[in-house]
Enzyme design. Structure first.
Site, PDB file in Angstrom:
ATOM      1  N   HIS A  88      -0.739  41.731  25.315  1.00  0.00           N
ATOM      2  CA  HIS A  88       0.016  41.293  24.143  1.00  0.00           C
ATOM      3  C   HIS A  88      -0.823  40.381  23.239  1.00  0.00           C
ATOM      4  O   HIS A  88      -0.817  40.512  22.013  1.00  0.00           O
ATOM      5  CB  HIS A  88       1.287  40.577  24.607  1.00  0.00           C
ATOM      6  N   LYS A 116       4.230  45.513  27.051  1.00  0.00           N
ATOM      7  CA  LYS A 116       3.139  44.547  26.818  1.00  0.00           C
ATOM      8  C   LYS A 116       3.060  43.516  27.938  1.00  0.00           C
ATOM      9  O   LYS A 116       4.093  43.021  28.416  1.00  0.00           O
ATOM     10  CB  LYS A 116       3.336  43.834  25.477  1.00  0.00           C
ATOM     11  N   TYR A 140      10.049  39.937  24.825  1.00  0.00           N
ATOM     12  CA  TYR A 140      11.199  40.065  23.920  1.00  0.00           C
ATOM     13  C   TYR A 140      12.528  39.817  24.646  1.00  0.00           C
ATOM     14  O   TYR A 140      13.582  39.759  24.013  1.00  0.00           O
ATOM     15  CB  TYR A 140      11.229  41.447  23.235  1.00  0.00           C
ATOM     16  N   ASP A 144       8.913  50.592  21.077  1.00  0.00           N
ATOM     17  CA  ASP A 144       7.919  49.533  21.295  1.00  0.00           C
ATOM     18  C   ASP A 144       8.605  48.333  21.942  1.00  0.00           C
ATOM     19  O   ASP A 144       9.432  47.673  21.309  1.00  0.00           O
ATOM     20  CB  ASP A 144       7.282  49.121  19.964  1.00  0.00           C
TER      21      ASP A 144
HETATM   22  N1  LIG Z   1       2.156  43.006  19.363  1.00  0.00           N
HETATM   23  C1  LIG Z   1       2.721  41.960  18.786  1.00  0.00           C
HETATM   24  O1  LIG Z   1       2.308  40.806  18.957  1.00  0.00           O
HETATM   25  C2  LIG Z   1       3.876  42.187  17.868  1.00  0.00           C
HETATM   26  C3  LIG Z   1       4.219  41.184  16.957  1.00  0.00           C
HETATM   27  C4  LIG Z   1       5.272  41.443  16.089  1.00  0.00           C
HETATM   28  C5  LIG Z   1       5.957  42.638  16.150  1.00  0.00           C
HETATM   29  N2  LIG Z   1       5.624  43.581  17.080  1.00  0.00           N
HETATM   30  C6  LIG Z   1       6.368  44.867  17.191  1.00  0.00           C
HETATM   31  O2  LIG Z   1       6.513  45.413  15.893  1.00  0.00           O
HETATM   32  C7  LIG Z   1       7.915  45.582  15.607  1.00  0.00           C
HETATM   33  C8  LIG Z   1       8.190  45.425  14.135  1.00  0.00           C
HETATM   34  O3  LIG Z   1       7.800  44.157  13.659  1.00  0.00           O
HETATM   35  P1  LIG Z   1       8.856  42.998  13.302  1.00  0.00           P
HETATM   36  O4  LIG Z   1      10.025  43.119  14.170  1.00  0.00           O
HETATM   37  O5  LIG Z   1       8.077  41.735  13.266  1.00  0.00           O
HETATM   38  O6  LIG Z   1       9.255  43.244  11.807  1.00  0.00           O
HETATM   39  P2  LIG Z   1       9.447  44.444  10.764  1.00  0.00           P
HETATM   40  O7  LIG Z   1       9.690  45.728  11.434  1.00  0.00           O
HETATM   41  O8  LIG Z   1       8.336  44.295   9.799  1.00  0.00           O
HETATM   42  O9  LIG Z   1      10.767  43.942  10.041  1.00  0.00           O
HETATM   43  C9  LIG Z   1      11.979  43.862  10.728  1.00  0.00           C
HETATM   44  C10 LIG Z   1      12.966  43.167   9.819  1.00  0.00           C
HETATM   45  O10 LIG Z   1      13.176  43.976   8.665  1.00  0.00           O
HETATM   46  C11 LIG Z   1      14.556  44.342   8.598  1.00  0.00           C
HETATM   47  N3  LIG Z   1      14.596  45.764   8.230  1.00  0.00           N
HETATM   48  C12 LIG Z   1      14.412  46.833   9.034  1.00  0.00           C
HETATM   49  N4  LIG Z   1      14.495  47.973   8.342  1.00  0.00           N
HETATM   50  C13 LIG Z   1      14.737  47.626   7.060  1.00  0.00           C
HETATM   51  C14 LIG Z   1      14.948  48.371   5.881  1.00  0.00           C
HETATM   52  N5  LIG Z   1      14.885  49.703   5.883  1.00  0.00           N
HETATM   53  N6  LIG Z   1      15.195  47.692   4.727  1.00  0.00           N
HETATM   54  C15 LIG Z   1      15.251  46.335   4.720  1.00  0.00           C
HETATM   55  N7  LIG Z   1      15.068  45.583   5.802  1.00  0.00           N
HETATM   56  C16 LIG Z   1      14.804  46.221   6.978  1.00  0.00           C
HETATM   57  C17 LIG Z   1      15.130  44.099   9.966  1.00  0.00           C
HETATM   58  O11 LIG Z   1      16.479  43.732   9.885  1.00  0.00           O
HETATM   59  P3  LIG Z   1      17.659  44.343  10.787  1.00  0.00           P
HETATM   60  O12 LIG Z   1      17.187  44.444  12.195  1.00  0.00           O
HETATM   61  O13 LIG Z   1      18.735  43.318  10.602  1.00  0.00           O
HETATM   62  O14 LIG Z   1      18.002  45.667  10.177  1.00  0.00           O
HETATM   63  C18 LIG Z   1      14.291  42.913  10.450  1.00  0.00           C
HETATM   64  O15 LIG Z   1      14.782  41.700   9.917  1.00  0.00           O
HETATM   65  C19 LIG Z   1       8.561  44.504  16.489  1.00  0.00           C
HETATM   66  O16 LIG Z   1       9.939  44.688  16.612  1.00  0.00           O
HETATM   67  C20 LIG Z   1       7.770  44.670  17.754  1.00  0.00           C
HETATM   68  O17 LIG Z   1       8.193  45.814  18.474  1.00  0.00           O
HETATM   69  C21 LIG Z   1       4.571  43.378  17.920  1.00  0.00           C
END
Ligand SMILES: NC(=O)c1ccc[n+]([C@@H]2O[C@H](COP(=O)([O-])OP(=O)(O)OC[C@H]3O[C@@H](n4cnc5c(N)ncnc54)[C@H](OP(=O)(O)O)[C@@H]3O)[C@@H](O)[C@H]2O)c1
Length: 313
Positions: A114, A81, A52, A47
């Site tokens: 997005h 996006k 980003y 994704d």
């Molecule tokens: N469309 C949109 O507007 C939008 C908005 C937000 C996100 N997104 C997409 O969704 C993806 C995921 O969302 P997100 O990045 O906001 O957050 P997330 O996946 O909910 O959480 C990521 C965080 O959790 C940690 N983490 C990952 N695996 C873990 C585990 N097994 N145990 C404990 N902690 C863990 C990561 O740390 P480390 O990296 O240090 O391991 C990072 O700090 C994004 O990367 C992006 O691709 C899209």
């Protein structure tokens, strides 16, 4: 390792239910994370987003993976996006072409709007592309942008188009004029933000749902407050019962309720742990306990960032 299940889209394409998120995956780390995820853990879904600011490094990693024969392009699902300042019909396709150049691809599998709001045009993609309400461009409708995205499908630059950060009413409006229907909606979804009505609406329309920030966007949410999802006692108890982590419970729950889920990590052990969530099952009692955690709580508060009371997805 268990195979990652897929969701069949209305096009017939198979959309892998677990993908690697790349927001906040810094340059210097993201390329290695992508390569590890694909070669060592079996991820087949990435994704990405131009916003980003790391797509060039992901592109280098992809080129290496393809050149080495580790994976074929047709076996990977890559989402991108459209960034807010490129919503004007003249800017949509050039923006996609820039994304393709950075990712070193000739097409995307999925391209999402997005956010459903146009910002004033910016020559360069920067994080400063997310300032306040002064930057909103009220002259560009969602319809104008959607139709320009449809032209990108017709040009063969992207296979599916979809939406992100949308409430049902915007989807409803687009359905009234879309020649190409949205294939996917990507919204914030996790046990504290389950969006059951939108999920049901999307199901009836045959639109797949992707859950972003499925782990509560990690610890980096001091700016929005709220409980830390991964420290929730109910999730901790369910995790202990299955010998898993709370993160794995969140991911497994997302898969089991029929959504796609895109946890982000740049750490090998978590990248692996996250995709291994497909290898166990939550029982009915677990699912009911998690359903009861819903509080419509959003960690991402674009209203605060943009100063526009527009976003309530
Ligand atoms: N469309 C949109 O507007 C939008 C908005 C937000 C996100 N997104 C997409 O969704 C993806 C995921 O969302 P997100 O990045 O906001 O957050 P997330 O996946 O909910 O959480 C990521 C965080 O959790 C940690 N983490 C990952 N695996 C873990 C585990 N097994 N145990 C404990 N902690 C863990 C990561 O740390 P480390 O990296 O240090 O391991 C990072 O700090 C994004 O990367 C992006 O691709 C899209």
């Amino acid at each position: 390792m268990s195979a990652v299940p897929v969701i069949k889209l209305h096009s017939g394409a198979s959309f892998p239910q677990v993908g690697l998120g790349t927001w906040k995956a810094e340059k210097g780390k993201v390329g290695a994370a992508v390569k590890y995820a694909v070669t060592e853990c079996g991820y087949r879904h990435l994704d990405c987003a131009s916003n980003y600011l790391n797509e060039d490094e992901i592109g280098d990693a992809l080129a290496e993976l393809f050149e080495s024969g580790a994976v074929k392009r047709e076996d990977l699902w890559i989402t991108g996006k459209l960034n807010n300042p490129y919503h004007h019909k003249e800017h949509v396709m050039p923006h996609l072409k820039k994304t393709l150049l950075d990712l070193r691809l000739d097409h995307l599998d999925l391209w999402l709007m997005h956010w459903p709001v146009a910002f004033k045009y910016l020559q360069e993609v920067t994080q400063a592309a997310n300032p306040g309400a002064a930057k909103v461009d009220h002259s560009v409708s969602i319809r104008e942008t959607w139709e320009a995205m449809e032209a990108c499908v017709e040009a063969g630059l992207v296979k599916h188009i979809g939406l992100s950060n949308v409430p049902a009413i915007i989807v409803h409006d687009i359905m009234t004029y879309a020649k190409i229907k949205p294939a996917v909606i990507q919204n914030e979804m996790h046990p504290y933000c389950q969006q059951p009505a939108l999920c049901e609406y999307a199901r009836r329309l045959g639109i797949a749902m992707t859950a972003y920030s499925p782990l509560g966007t990690g610890s980096n949410h001091s700016w929005t407050g709220g409980d830390v999802l991964l420290q929730d006692p109910v999730l901790a108890a369910i995790a202990a019962k299955h010998g898993k982590t709370p993160a794995q419970v969140c991911i497994r729950w997302a898969v089991q309720r029929g959504t796609v889920v895109i946890p982000k990590s740049t750490h090998d052990h978590r990248i692996r742990q996250n995709i291994e969530s497909v290898g166990f099952e939550l029982d009915e009692e677990d699912m009911q306990k998690i359903a009861a955690l819903d509080r419509n709580f959003h960690y991402l508060r674009p209203n605060d960032w943009y100063g526009i009371p527009l976003f309530c997805p």
